[in-house]
Motif scaffolding. Sequence first.
Motif, short mmCIF file in Angstrom:
data_model
loop_
_atom_site.label_atom_id
_atom_site.label_comp_id
_atom_site.label_asym_id
_atom_site.label_seq_id
_atom_site.Cartn_x
_atom_site.Cartn_y
_atom_site.Cartn_z
N GLU A 54 0.98 4.03 -2.95
CA GLU A 54 0.75 5.45 -2.67
C GLU A 54 1.89 6.31 -3.18
O GLU A 54 1.67 7.39 -3.73
CB GLU A 54 0.55 5.68 -1.16
N ASN A 97 -2.30 -6.99 -6.76
CA ASN A 97 -3.03 -6.87 -5.50
C ASN A 97 -4.46 -7.37 -5.67
O ASN A 97 -4.99 -8.05 -4.80
CB ASN A 97 -3.02 -5.41 -5.03
N CYS A 150 0.83 -1.21 0.00
CA CYS A 150 0.00 0.00 0.00
C CYS A 150 0.86 1.26 0.00
O CYS A 150 0.56 2.22 -0.72
CB CYS A 150 -0.94 0.01 1.20
#
Length: 118
Positions: free
Chosen positions: A11, A99, A7
């Motif tokens: 980002e 993912n 994550c």
Amino acid sequence: MSEEELCESIESIKQQQAETRVRLDLANQHISTLFTQVQDLEVQFKTAIRNKKHSARYNLRQKLAVIMGLKIVYLNYCSVKTQELERINQKLYAMVGRNDEEAMDTDANEESNLANYS
């Protein structure tokens, strides 16, 4: 790679993508401004030719050369940033796609249940 690290990585890539888009948009704005300046100088240059203003023609020719050089630099910069944005998008798609595949994995019991419904 843990889910938290993934994550954070996604980002940071999204942040790079946003920054690259902003820079590309600004460069495109500069190119359009330079394009209008070139058009204006070309009109002034043609007027100077018509009126036989040799000193004005020299100055206008110099300005045109500088602005055209800047325009070429910005066009090259846009090309590089476009390639960079494509590379970032591919990397992001690969990470997000991987993912999503992990989230959609099923176990053996679910697969056998799905086969019964077919």
